[in-house]
Scaffold this active site. Structure first.
Site, PDB file in Angstrom:
ATOM      1  N   ASP A 210       0.968  -1.045   0.082  1.00  0.00           N
ATOM      2  CA  ASP A 210      -0.023  -0.028   0.011  1.00  0.00           C
ATOM      3  C   ASP A 210       0.855   1.147  -0.017  1.00  0.00           C
ATOM      4  OD1 ASP A 210      -3.057   0.230   1.070  1.00  0.00           O
ATOM      5  OD2 ASP A 210      -2.215   2.142   0.951  1.00  0.00           O
TER       6      ASP A 210
ATOM      7  N   TYR B 149     -12.921   8.378 -12.990  1.00  0.00           N
ATOM      8  CA  TYR B 149     -12.944   6.862 -12.583  1.00  0.00           C
ATOM      9  C   TYR B 149     -13.774   6.017 -13.511  1.00  0.00           C
ATOM     10  CZ  TYR B 149     -13.958   3.613  -8.663  1.00  0.00           C
ATOM     11  OH  TYR B 149     -14.183   2.718  -7.757  1.00  0.00           O
TER      12      TYR B 149
ATOM     13  N   ASP C 157       3.757   2.610  -4.370  1.00  0.00           N
ATOM     14  CA  ASP C 157       2.829   3.153  -5.221  1.00  0.00           C
ATOM     15  C   ASP C 157       2.697   2.002  -6.411  1.00  0.00           C
ATOM     16  OD1 ASP C 157       1.416   4.540  -7.385  1.00  0.00           O
ATOM     17  OD2 ASP C 157       2.480   6.499  -7.063  1.00  0.00           O
ATOM     18  N   VAL C 158       1.538   1.741  -6.657  1.00  0.00           N
ATOM     19  CA  VAL C 158       1.190   0.585  -7.511  1.00  0.00           C
ATOM     20  C   VAL C 158       1.514   1.135  -8.991  1.00  0.00           C
ATOM     21  CG1 VAL C 158      -0.321  -0.975  -6.363  1.00  0.00           C
ATOM     22  CG2 VAL C 158      -1.323   0.822  -7.686  1.00  0.00           C
TER      23      VAL C 158
ATOM     24  N   LYS D 117     -12.335   2.409 -14.562  1.00  0.00           N
ATOM     25  CA  LYS D 117     -12.980   1.039 -14.253  1.00  0.00           C
ATOM     26  C   LYS D 117     -13.377   0.249 -15.434  1.00  0.00           C
ATOM     27  CE  LYS D 117     -11.958   0.980  -9.921  1.00  0.00           C
ATOM     28  NZ  LYS D 117     -11.048  -0.012  -9.417  1.00  0.00           N
TER      29      LYS D 117
ATOM     30  N   ASN E 226      -6.077  -4.609  -6.155  1.00  0.00           N
ATOM     31  CA  ASN E 226      -7.235  -4.065  -5.423  1.00  0.00           C
ATOM     32  C   ASN E 226      -7.089  -2.306  -5.198  1.00  0.00           C
ATOM     33  OD1 ASN E 226      -9.512  -3.875  -3.260  1.00  0.00           O
ATOM     34  ND2 ASN E 226      -7.846  -3.184  -2.186  1.00  0.00           N
TER      35      ASN E 226
HETATM   36  N1  LIG Z   1     -15.851   1.814  -1.797  1.00  0.00           N
HETATM   37  C1  LIG Z   1     -16.384   1.673  -2.869  1.00  0.00           C
HETATM   38  O1  LIG Z   1     -17.681   2.109  -2.706  1.00  0.00           O
HETATM   39  C2  LIG Z   1     -16.110   0.809  -4.026  1.00  0.00           C
HETATM   40  C3  LIG Z   1     -16.783   0.591  -5.272  1.00  0.00           C
HETATM   41  C4  LIG Z   1     -16.384   0.087  -6.293  1.00  0.00           C
HETATM   42  C5  LIG Z   1     -15.134  -0.188  -6.485  1.00  0.00           C
HETATM   43  N2  LIG Z   1     -13.986  -0.020  -5.454  1.00  0.00           N
HETATM   44  C6  LIG Z   1     -12.743  -0.297  -5.720  1.00  0.00           C
HETATM   45  O2  LIG Z   1     -12.491  -1.164  -4.628  1.00  0.00           O
HETATM   46  C7  LIG Z   1     -10.998  -1.064  -4.232  1.00  0.00           C
HETATM   47  C8  LIG Z   1     -10.628  -1.041  -2.939  1.00  0.00           C
HETATM   48  O3  LIG Z   1     -11.216   0.598  -2.583  1.00  0.00           O
HETATM   49  P1  LIG Z   1     -11.654   0.797  -1.295  1.00  0.00           P
HETATM   50  O4  LIG Z   1     -13.135   1.166  -1.428  1.00  0.00           O
HETATM   51  O5  LIG Z   1     -11.464  -0.189  -0.275  1.00  0.00           O
HETATM   52  O6  LIG Z   1     -11.153   2.061  -0.805  1.00  0.00           O
HETATM   53  P2  LIG Z   1     -10.061   2.389   0.273  1.00  0.00           P
HETATM   54  O7  LIG Z   1      -9.484   3.770  -0.100  1.00  0.00           O
HETATM   55  O8  LIG Z   1     -10.473   2.068   1.670  1.00  0.00           O
HETATM   56  O9  LIG Z   1      -8.623   1.125  -0.043  1.00  0.00           O
HETATM   57  C9  LIG Z   1      -7.859   1.493  -1.196  1.00  0.00           C
HETATM   58  C10 LIG Z   1      -6.447   1.237  -0.799  1.00  0.00           C
HETATM   59  O10 LIG Z   1      -5.699   1.647  -1.772  1.00  0.00           O
HETATM   60  C11 LIG Z   1      -4.540   2.108  -1.541  1.00  0.00           C
HETATM   61  N3  LIG Z   1      -3.874   3.036  -2.478  1.00  0.00           N
HETATM   62  C12 LIG Z   1      -4.189   4.245  -3.097  1.00  0.00           C
HETATM   63  N4  LIG Z   1      -3.532   4.567  -4.320  1.00  0.00           N
HETATM   64  C13 LIG Z   1      -2.598   3.602  -4.101  1.00  0.00           C
HETATM   65  C14 LIG Z   1      -1.196   3.477  -4.976  1.00  0.00           C
HETATM   66  N5  LIG Z   1      -0.950   4.618  -5.853  1.00  0.00           N
HETATM   67  N6  LIG Z   1      -0.511   2.585  -4.501  1.00  0.00           N
HETATM   68  C15 LIG Z   1      -0.786   1.442  -3.566  1.00  0.00           C
HETATM   69  N7  LIG Z   1      -1.935   1.794  -2.922  1.00  0.00           N
HETATM   70  C16 LIG Z   1      -2.687   2.755  -2.893  1.00  0.00           C
HETATM   71  C17 LIG Z   1      -5.003   3.420  -0.405  1.00  0.00           C
HETATM   72  O11 LIG Z   1      -3.941   3.760   0.598  1.00  0.00           O
HETATM   73  C18 LIG Z   1      -5.980   2.284   0.370  1.00  0.00           C
HETATM   74  O12 LIG Z   1      -5.379   1.718   1.243  1.00  0.00           O
HETATM   75  C19 LIG Z   1     -10.379   0.203  -5.212  1.00  0.00           C
HETATM   76  O13 LIG Z   1     -10.077  -0.485  -6.488  1.00  0.00           O
HETATM   77  C20 LIG Z   1     -11.853   0.921  -5.601  1.00  0.00           C
HETATM   78  O14 LIG Z   1     -11.812   1.630  -6.949  1.00  0.00           O
HETATM   79  C21 LIG Z   1     -14.692   0.665  -4.258  1.00  0.00           C
END
Ligand SMILES: NC(=O)c1ccc[n+]([C@@H]2O[C@H](COP(=O)([O-])OP(=O)(O)OC[C@H]3O[C@@H](n4cnc5c(N)ncnc54)[C@H](O)[C@@H]3O)[C@@H](O)[C@H]2O)c1
Length: 282
Positions: free
Chosen positions: A37, A156, A63-64, A160, A90
């Protein structure tokens, strides 16, 4: 939950939200974890917490969107654990705004994480996973926003759609290769996570706080709508229940919000009829 004892699970974006919940569930089942992360503080806390409960865990702050960092993460993971059973690509970020006004750095940031982060995960882990000659899974997080369009989130939504379609092609190629690796696409609706605060880890080089557009009423309204949307989300526990059940059942498209399925049909019908896009509404 299936028996995950001794399985090796890799999760990007593990420090918060869905990734953190996945890590905790797998650790509780005796899996070995390799976590990454950009959020060093919460990643460190999670590693400590899971190790305190007896789990075998390694973590890397990265950073991914940085290919070299992901390559190093993969190398360290294979050195420590020898193989990978589950790879969760993720990590994700979100941004709202009007397409012709948003600074290009929003595109670079969001696509760097949501699209190139997934590409980097595949490119750095999958060649070795193919050589393992054992059943294993690559689970990419797309979104319901990769299936239906919302007028508030151009960057976004398009990131996606890219993440979902690349995962579909990836799975076709895995099928053609006859490999024991299979792909999954997680497509959540709104989940109450830390995603609403994702700007806090936006790299300085891609941050443009002084851009005039961010001061406009249009941007503020779209950002408020985005922030408020999270209030209607399901819990992260419920989302992860569905994700794990989907993987266990071998469901390629893992949907957390089946109530939106009619919207997906509407989109497809619109495409076939040639009508203009319809708004995403409940
Ligand atoms: N929460 C929602 O409503 C939702 C809906 C659809 C899809 N998603 C997807 O689910 C996945 C997880 O998101 P979440 O909702 O748990 O959000 P979150 O912000 O709680 O978790 C995402 C994690 O990714 C990390 N991150 C961000 N940029 C990064 C980078 N450049 N390198 C490494 N790590 C990085 C953040 O620090 C965080 O820990 C994401 O791909 C998000 O787009 C979320």
């Amino acid at each position: 939950m299936s028996d995950y004892k001794g399985k090796i699970v890799v999760i990007t974006g593990a420090a918060n939200g869905i990734g953190k919940e996945l890590a905790s569930r797998f650790a509780a089942q005796g899996a070995k974890l390799s976590l990454a992360d950009i959020d060093s503080e919460n990643l460190g806390k999670l590693e400590k917490e899971l190790k305190g409960k007896g789990a075998e865990v390694m973590s890397v702050v990265l950073d991914v969107s940085d290919f070299n960092a992901m390559e190093n993460f993969a190398k360290k993971t294979f050195e420590k654990f020898g193989s990978v059973d589950y790879l969760f690509n993720n990590a994700g970020v979100i941004a709202a705004g009007t397409i012709w006004e948003l600074p290009l750095s929003d595109w670079e940031w969001v696509f760097g994480v949501n699209v190139m982060g997934v590409v980097h995960g595949i490119k750095t882990f999958v060649p070795q996973m193919l050589k393992q000659d054992k059943e294993s899974c690559v689970i990419n997080t797309a979104s319901l926003a990769g299936m239906v369009v919302g007028e508030n989130l151009p960057v976004y939504v398009s990131s996606k759609f890219a993440a979902l379609s690349l995962t579909e092609v990836f799975d076709l190629q895995l099928q053609d290769s006859g490999s024991k690796v299979r792909a999954f696409a997680i497509c959540p609706g709104i989940v109450q996570t830390d995603l609403k605060n994702c700007k806090r880890h936006r790299p300085a080089g891609l941050t443009n706080d002084n851009d005039a557009y961010y001061k406009t009423a249009d941007y503020k309204a779209k950002e408020t709508t985005l922030q408020e949307s999270f209030n209607s989300g399901i819990t992260v526990e419920k989302a992860v229940d569905t994700i794990l059940e989907g993987i266990e059942k071998g469901t390629f498209y893992i949907m957390t919000h089946p109530e939106y399925n009619p919207l997906i049909s509407l989109r497809v019908m619109g495409i076939l009829k040639g009508t203009r896009p319809v708004k995403f509404q409940k």
